[in-house]
Scaffold this motif. Structure first.
Motif, PDB file in Angstrom:
ATOM      1  N   GLY A   1       0.729  -1.091   0.172  1.00  0.00           N
ATOM      2  CA  GLY A   1      -0.005  -0.006   0.038  1.00  0.00           C
ATOM      3  C   GLY A   1       0.696   1.153  -0.087  1.00  0.00           C
ATOM      4  O   GLY A   1       1.835   1.064   0.694  1.00  0.00           O
ATOM      5  N   LEU A   2       0.487   2.321  -0.699  1.00  0.00           N
ATOM      6  CA  LEU A   2       1.284   3.680  -1.008  1.00  0.00           C
ATOM      7  C   LEU A   2       0.253   4.808  -0.702  1.00  0.00           C
ATOM      8  O   LEU A   2      -0.524   4.779  -1.763  1.00  0.00           O
ATOM      9  N   LEU A   3       0.734   5.755   0.014  1.00  0.00           N
ATOM     10  CA  LEU A   3      -0.061   6.820   0.242  1.00  0.00           C
ATOM     11  C   LEU A   3       1.028   8.055  -0.008  1.00  0.00           C
ATOM     12  O   LEU A   3       1.859   8.160   0.714  1.00  0.00           O
ATOM     13  N   GLN A   4       0.674   8.858  -1.204  1.00  0.00           N
ATOM     14  CA  GLN A   4       1.573   9.673  -1.530  1.00  0.00           C
ATOM     15  C   GLN A   4       1.072  11.194  -1.324  1.00  0.00           C
ATOM     16  O   GLN A   4      -0.409  11.302  -1.328  1.00  0.00           O
ATOM     17  N   PHE A   5       1.788  12.055  -0.907  1.00  0.00           N
ATOM     18  CA  PHE A   5       1.532  13.542  -0.680  1.00  0.00           C
ATOM     19  C   PHE A   5       2.248  14.545  -1.495  1.00  0.00           C
ATOM     20  O   PHE A   5       3.377  14.257  -1.733  1.00  0.00           O
ATOM     21  N   LYS A   6       1.379  15.571  -2.060  1.00  0.00           N
ATOM     22  CA  LYS A   6       2.153  16.507  -2.748  1.00  0.00           C
ATOM     23  C   LYS A   6       2.676  17.718  -2.120  1.00  0.00           C
ATOM     24  O   LYS A   6       3.501  18.235  -2.610  1.00  0.00           O
ATOM     25  N   LYS A   7       2.290  17.878  -0.858  1.00  0.00           N
ATOM     26  CA  LYS A   7       2.624  19.234  -0.111  1.00  0.00           C
ATOM     27  C   LYS A   7       3.359  18.726   0.955  1.00  0.00           C
ATOM     28  O   LYS A   7       3.119  17.692   1.607  1.00  0.00           O
ATOM     29  N   GLY A   8       4.079  19.577   1.633  1.00  0.00           N
ATOM     30  CA  GLY A   8       4.861  19.321   2.820  1.00  0.00           C
ATOM     31  C   GLY A   8       6.057  18.440   2.597  1.00  0.00           C
ATOM     32  O   GLY A   8       6.585  17.972   1.683  1.00  0.00           O
ATOM     33  N   ARG A   9       6.605  18.206   3.990  1.00  0.00           N
ATOM     34  CA  ARG A   9       8.053  17.379   3.898  1.00  0.00           C
ATOM     35  C   ARG A   9       7.525  15.982   3.746  1.00  0.00           C
ATOM     36  O   ARG A   9       8.444  15.133   3.301  1.00  0.00           O
ATOM     37  N   LEU A  10       6.371  15.425   4.288  1.00  0.00           N
ATOM     38  CA  LEU A  10       6.087  14.088   4.129  1.00  0.00           C
ATOM     39  C   LEU A  10       5.495  13.834   2.697  1.00  0.00           C
ATOM     40  O   LEU A  10       4.827  14.508   2.262  1.00  0.00           O
ATOM     41  N   LYS A  11       6.225  13.104   2.083  1.00  0.00           N
ATOM     42  CA  LYS A  11       6.148  12.667   0.871  1.00  0.00           C
ATOM     43  C   LYS A  11       5.282  11.347   0.554  1.00  0.00           C
ATOM     44  O   LYS A  11       4.665  11.418  -0.476  1.00  0.00           O
ATOM     45  N   ALA A  12       5.321  10.473   1.425  1.00  0.00           N
ATOM     46  CA  ALA A  12       4.693   9.214   1.150  1.00  0.00           C
ATOM     47  C   ALA A  12       4.950   8.477   2.473  1.00  0.00           C
ATOM     48  O   ALA A  12       5.915   8.353   3.240  1.00  0.00           O
ATOM     49  N   ILE A  13       3.712   7.418   2.496  1.00  0.00           N
ATOM     50  CA  ILE A  13       3.793   6.172   3.497  1.00  0.00           C
ATOM     51  C   ILE A  13       3.597   5.063   2.960  1.00  0.00           C
ATOM     52  O   ILE A  13       2.605   4.917   1.908  1.00  0.00           O
ATOM     53  N   ARG A  14       4.466   3.929   3.030  1.00  0.00           N
ATOM     54  CA  ARG A  14       4.354   2.642   2.420  1.00  0.00           C
ATOM     55  C   ARG A  14       4.086   1.631   3.610  1.00  0.00           C
ATOM     56  O   ARG A  14       4.722   1.568   4.544  1.00  0.00           O
ATOM     57  N   HIS A  15       3.218   0.950   3.234  1.00  0.00           N
ATOM     58  CA  HIS A  15       2.627  -0.065   4.110  1.00  0.00           C
ATOM     59  C   HIS A  15       3.001  -1.570   3.349  1.00  0.00           C
ATOM     60  O   HIS A  15       2.423  -1.821   2.227  1.00  0.00           O
ATOM     61  N   VAL A  16       3.599  -2.569   4.068  1.00  0.00           N
ATOM     62  CA  VAL A  16       3.739  -3.787   3.355  1.00  0.00           C
ATOM     63  C   VAL A  16       3.053  -4.792   4.266  1.00  0.00           C
ATOM     64  O   VAL A  16       3.514  -5.046   5.655  1.00  0.00           O
ATOM     65  N   ILE A  17       2.141  -5.664   3.977  1.00  0.00           N
ATOM     66  CA  ILE A  17       1.434  -6.897   4.619  1.00  0.00           C
ATOM     67  C   ILE A  17       1.970  -7.959   4.110  1.00  0.00           C
ATOM     68  O   ILE A  17       1.835  -8.400   2.924  1.00  0.00           O
ATOM     69  N   SER A  18       2.548  -9.063   5.016  1.00  0.00           N
ATOM     70  CA  SER A  18       2.832 -10.476   4.519  1.00  0.00           C
ATOM     71  C   SER A  18       2.060 -11.213   5.295  1.00  0.00           C
ATOM     72  O   SER A  18       2.578 -11.880   6.339  1.00  0.00           O
ATOM     73  N   PRO A  19       0.853 -11.735   4.754  1.00  0.00           N
ATOM     74  CA  PRO A  19       0.020 -12.661   5.512  1.00  0.00           C
ATOM     75  C   PRO A  19       0.473 -14.006   5.072  1.00  0.00           C
ATOM     76  O   PRO A  19       0.894 -14.338   4.035  1.00  0.00           O
ATOM     77  N   THR A  20       0.268 -14.994   6.086  1.00  0.00           N
ATOM     78  CA  THR A  20       0.708 -16.726   5.755  1.00  0.00           C
ATOM     79  C   THR A  20      -0.396 -17.322   6.454  1.00  0.00           C
ATOM     80  O   THR A  20      -0.680 -17.067   7.805  1.00  0.00           O
ATOM     81  N   LEU A  21      -0.957 -18.285   5.652  1.00  0.00           N
ATOM     82  CA  LEU A  21      -2.067 -19.351   6.324  1.00  0.00           C
ATOM     83  C   LEU A  21      -1.170 -20.647   6.218  1.00  0.00           C
ATOM     84  O   LEU A  21      -0.758 -20.958   5.090  1.00  0.00           O
ATOM     85  N   SER A  22      -1.091 -21.147   7.177  1.00  0.00           N
ATOM     86  CA  SER A  22      -0.515 -22.530   7.651  1.00  0.00           C
ATOM     87  C   SER A  22      -1.551 -23.685   7.991  1.00  0.00           C
ATOM     88  O   SER A  22      -2.338 -23.520   9.298  1.00  0.00           O
ATOM     89  N   PHE A  23      -1.489 -24.727   7.138  1.00  0.00           N
ATOM     90  CA  PHE A  23      -2.516 -25.933   7.655  1.00  0.00           C
ATOM     91  C   PHE A  23      -1.362 -26.883   8.093  1.00  0.00           C
ATOM     92  O   PHE A  23      -0.327 -26.994   7.596  1.00  0.00           O
ATOM     93  N   ARG A  24      -1.697 -27.480   9.409  1.00  0.00           N
ATOM     94  CA  ARG A  24      -1.076 -28.561  10.025  1.00  0.00           C
ATOM     95  C   ARG A  24      -1.808 -29.669  10.263  1.00  0.00           C
ATOM     96  O   ARG A  24      -2.717 -29.649  10.826  1.00  0.00           O
ATOM     97  N   TYR A  25      -1.064 -30.853  10.035  1.00  0.00           N
ATOM     98  CA  TYR A  25      -1.764 -32.297  10.348  1.00  0.00           C
ATOM     99  C   TYR A  25      -0.898 -33.053  11.057  1.00  0.00           C
ATOM    100  O   TYR A  25       0.461 -33.105  10.551  1.00  0.00           O
ATOM    101  N   ARG A  26      -1.147 -33.610  12.316  1.00  0.00           N
ATOM    102  CA  ARG A  26      -0.201 -34.513  12.927  1.00  0.00           C
ATOM    103  C   ARG A  26      -1.002 -35.616  13.687  1.00  0.00           C
ATOM    104  O   ARG A  26      -1.920 -35.374  14.311  1.00  0.00           O
TER     105      ARG A  26
END
Length: 903
Positions: free
Chosen positions: A579-604
């Motif tokens: 996810g990327l949120l960019q700004f045109k004004k001010g010193r803050l130029k962008a906020i970047r969010h990286v989500i790494s989801p994992t689904l794990s199935f286990r059988y024992r």
């Protein structure tokens, strides 16, 4: 002057130098000044003005004369036609001067003025004025003085690696004898100043009014004064009666004679003790003894302590180092500590010891193998009684590890042998693993063709990979008071474990990664246990001694090979969402969010079923209650798990950064600032469990605020209710209290390090040995840096947990403390360093230390005071000579109570 006239003058000078026996070479290497290019003859003197084009020589060698010589040089008489004087020297004498060179033809003298320099074989002489006397083959050099007679620049005499700086000296080329007035020279890391010095042909020096010091100043802060001395270069300096002089004030300290090793590198010598007073043991002289430089690769320091109330200690430390091979340090400390007054009934004597060994192998020595050691073991009370610093005094365990590892280039095999030691200083428990052998095969893909093929045509089975690990270990456990007994080693636990993971990786639906896996584990043991319930008291007589066994569970050991096997299946599905949120004004130029989801199935499968035979039941009390146990209970690798598992795990990793414009950096204006470097949520749900299917939810967060404050936060939350015994029961919080989750444990660690300016790389220095320079560069935290006006470190830790027997909802704070350490330059030469903290649980200060350091150039004065804890109250005063290397780098070593550094 025309070109031909210059040639004629050169030839005339050449003839004069040959007739007078001036066989040598001289030049005046600076440019012509004021346009004066004439050569003046004044009576019997010949003055040669500065000119780059004038080069005089005793023979006409190729290119030895500048382009002032005509192209047709065949008519010039060769040097072989000149008759060489019997008094000529064995080698040419090269000399030059910036101002002028004046030849006294009749007196056979040469006068050099202004930055004069003379070279003869390995000898180099520099001075403001130099006189060469060809009658006596002597040379005299003088220093430069100003109009008031104050010395501006000393004359320098160098013979090989030996250098002299003096007001005046004379030297004879033939006899190789010399005499120096008001001289100074360096031997190793020491300096010798003398009123008069005689230099002998074998380079031995005879000195009058000698001053021996390690201070580099021309007017040293301290020295040993002796009327007579002899120096054998790179070996030793011997003196008669010598007196210690400090700040030009003679002290009452005399020695009947002096013997000072001055060889290069490390040198043996006396280690002066520290003086101070402690609350419990009284006045002391501590850490005094002898330092022995065994050779260029090893040293040994033997020191001791003595206290006015009877306590004492001895210490040994050795450093060793082979360049590009290995390096290490080992220490052995023993102390006898008297507690209380001898007349009191609670008087007690405690013997303490500690052994430390650190060994590191240079990675370039053997790239495919590595041996390392980090050993620390001893009595539980040694650190609390004799060590210093918060980390040492509050240390709760001692951990050691010796490891040898080997890899096989171009092969997937690896091998390692380890020794591990873990000692709890509070309970006295010791665990020793000897040995711990590991053999592994890194992941290989057996179905992948050896030759690279088109990736689009790869078969699905070609990504299947398999690895293998074998681990064999022997673990010995006991308490420190009875550890070295036959019974402790008889109860050692040992076993072998095999692990075989098989996995593959596939890309599915373009953005997802699917990883199926199978894990197989097998454990081999030679002993298992069986439990039985003993209902009555049993009395057994052995050698007229009655042994009583009370009712309860009895554990018997069964000898014989037994294997425990288990396996499980898994399937992981993961992706990344950006996810990327960019700004045109001010010193803050962008906020970047990286989500790494994992689904794990286990059988024992359920390895607690009777089919496997790994678990059994035993009566636990007279009421008939039944207890379930594993026959592998207490084994080094445990046994197969009990109960079936078929569930889904979820893990959510978050990474959040923002990009801002820097106000200072115009080259790289955009700056990346972390908000959350890592924020992870994870849990697991078991579909086939009969109760408590949802595992606790774990939250971990690691980040750095403003690139200054490090944050490490951990929290465990649970969705189930806990009963009065603080045990989870199969009731959700929502059904009981209308709450989804409850915090069960949490910890927070904050830390920051501030300083007035950024640390700069230490400058290059030619002082000290290579080993000393390496120690300073690799351990900068061990030294106070006077180049940085102030530094400050702040840390905060809090740990809490919910629940206790009888109070399942109570919140208990086990750790809540703040620590502070800082040092500040009060003045250019004074530094104040403080280390302290406060424990909010105990409501008291933690270990506190105050250190005042005075930089005396070649000396260091330190006052150390420890007010807390009260039982370790002490102060010490130390005045020691400073290493030339640390003086050059403006560093001062941080002293500890038993610091056995060699410089």
């Amino acid at each position: 002057m025309s070109h031909n006239s210059k040639v004629a003058v050169f030839l005339a000078l050449l003839l004069i130098s040959g007739l007078t026996g001036l066989f040598g070479q001289s030049n005046v290497d600076n440019s012509i000044q004021n346009g004066n290019d004439s050569i003046a003859f004044v009576e019997n003197l010949v003055r040669v003005p500065p000119s780059d084009s004038i080069i005089l020589t005793d023979s006409l060698k190729k290119n030895s004369i500048s382009d002032s010589i005509p192209a047709d040089s065949s008519k010039i008489v060769p040097s072989s036609s000149f008759k060489v004087s019997k008094d000529s020297l064995e080698a040419p004498v090269d000399y030059k001067a910036r101002d002028s060179i004046v030849y006294d033809v009749t007196g056979r003298l040469v006068h050099l003025y202004g930055e004069a320099q003379v070279k003869y074989e390995a000898i180099t002489v520099e001075g403001h004025y130099i006189q060469l006397d060809w009658n006596t083959n002597t040379m005299m050099a003088q220093a430069q003085l100003d109009t008031s007679g104050r010395m501006i620049r000393k004359a320098m005499f160098q013979d090989g690696d030996q250098q002299f700086y003096a007001e005046q000296f004379r030297y004879n080329y033939k006899t190789r004898k010399g005499k120096t007035d008001a001289g100074k020279f360096k031997e190793g890391e020491s300096y010798v100043l003398a009123k008069n010095v005689k230099n002998m042909p074998n380079n031995d020096l005879y000195i009058k009014d000698a001053k021996y010091t390690t201070c580099s100043l021309d007017h040293p802060h301290f020295h040993l004064a002796a009327r007579r001395a002899k120096v054998v270069p790179d070996k030793v300096m011997v003196t008669g009666p010598a007196n210690l002089v400090i700040m030009d004030i003679p002290t009452p300290l005399y020695v009947p004679f002096g013997w000072f090793p001055i060889k290069k590198g490390q040198r043996s010598g006396i280690v002066f003790p520290q003086y101070g007073e402690e609350q419990v043991r009284g006045f002391f002289l501590r850490n005094g003894g002898y330092y022995w430089a065994i050779n260029d690769y090893m040293d040994l320091q033997l020191t001791g302590d003595i206290y006015s109330k009877g306590s004492w200690g001895v210490h040994a430390k050795s450093n060793y180092r082979r360049r590009y091979k290995y390096s290490g340090t080992y220490t052995l400390d023993f102390a006898r500590n008297n507690e209380g007054e001898r007349e009191s009934p609670d008087f007690n004597t405690v013997n303490d010891f500690q052994v430390n060994w650190q060994h590191n192998q240079d990675p370039k020595a053997r790239p495919s193998s590595r041996f390392t050691a980090n050993v620390r073991f001893g009595t539980a009370t040694y650190d609390r009684t004799f060590s210093t610093g918060q980390s040492a005094v509050l240390r709760s365990s001692l951990v050691s590890k010796i490891s040898y590892s080997r890899s096989f280039p171009k092969k997937p095999f690896n091998f390692s042998v380890n020794l591990d030691h873990d000692q709890n200083l509070i309970t006295g428990d010791i665990n020793l693993t000897l040995p711990d052998i590991n053999f592994g095969v890194s992941r290989i893909q057996p179905f992948k063709p050896k030759k690279a093929a088109n990736l689009s045509k790869n078969r699905w089975y070609e990504s299947i990979g398999v690895a293998y690990t074998l681990r064999a270990t022997n673990r010995i456990s006991g308490v420190d008071s009875t550890f070295f007994t036959a019974e402790t080693f008889k109860n050692a636990r040992y076993g072998i474990q095999h692990s075989l993971p098989i996995s593959a990786s596939f890309n599915v639906f373009k953005y997802f990664s699917l990883v199926p896996r199978i894990n197989y584990t097998e454990r081999w043991y030679m002993r298992t246990i069986r439990k039985s319930f003993l209902a009555d008291t049993v009395f057994t007589t052995v050698d007229d001694v009655i042994d009583t066994t009370l009712p309860g569970i009895q554990v018997d050991t069964v000898t014989g090979f037994k294997a425990g096997r288990d396996f499980n299946f898994g399937l992981d599905l993961s992706t990344k969402i950006y996810g990327l949120l960019q700004f045109k004004k001010g010193r803050l130029k962008a906020i970047r969010h990286v989500i790494s989801p994992t689904l794990s199935f286990r059988y024992r499968p359920d390895f607690g079923a009777d089919f496997w035979g790994y678990y059994r039941e035993v009566q636990s009390d007279t009421a008939g209650n039944i207890q379930r146990y594993s026959i592998f209970e207490g084994s080094v690798f445990g046994g197969p798990p009990d109960g079936a598992q078929a569930g889904l795990g979820i893990s959510l990793i978050n990474n959040l950064h923002m990009k801002i414009l820097s106000r200072k950096d115009t080259v790289n204006p955009e700056k990346k600032v972390p908000i959350f470097e890592n924020l992870t949520l994870s849990t697991f749900y078991n579909f086939i469990a009969d109760s408590l299917r949802l595992d606790p939810i774990n939250l971990n967060m690691v980040t750095s605020l403003f690139n200054k404050v490090s944050v490490n936060f951990r929290m465990t939350m649970d969705a189930y209710v806990y009963n009065e015994n603080n045990v989870r029961i199969n009731t959700f919080l929502w059904s009981d209290r209308k709450r989804f989750l409850q915090m069960r444990s949490a910890s927070l660690a904050l830390g920051t390090s501030l300083q007035s300016k950024k640390s700069q790389p230490l400058p290059d220095s030619d002082k000290g040995t290579e080993n000393e320079r390496n120690v300073v560069l690799t351990t900068p935290s061990n030294y106070y840096d006077f180049n940085i006006p102030w530094t400050m470190n702040v840390r905060y830790n809090i740990t809490m947990a919910r629940g206790a027997s009888g109070a399942p909802d109570s919140l208990r704070v086990s750790t809540n403390s703040v620590g502070l350490s800082f040092d500040v330059n009060v003045t250019k030469k004074w530094k104040l360093a403080v280390e302290s903290g406060y424990d909010f649980v105990r409501r008291d200060f933690v270990y506190t230390n105050l250190n005042v350091i005075r930089d005396l150039h070649c000396w260091v004065l330190q006052f150390n005071f420890t007010p807390y804890p009260v039982e370790q109250q002490q102060y010490l005063i130390q005045l020691n000579v400073r290493s030339a290397l640390l003086t050059d780098l403006k560093l001062t070593r941080r002293q500890s109570r038993f610091d056995s550094a060699v410089f």
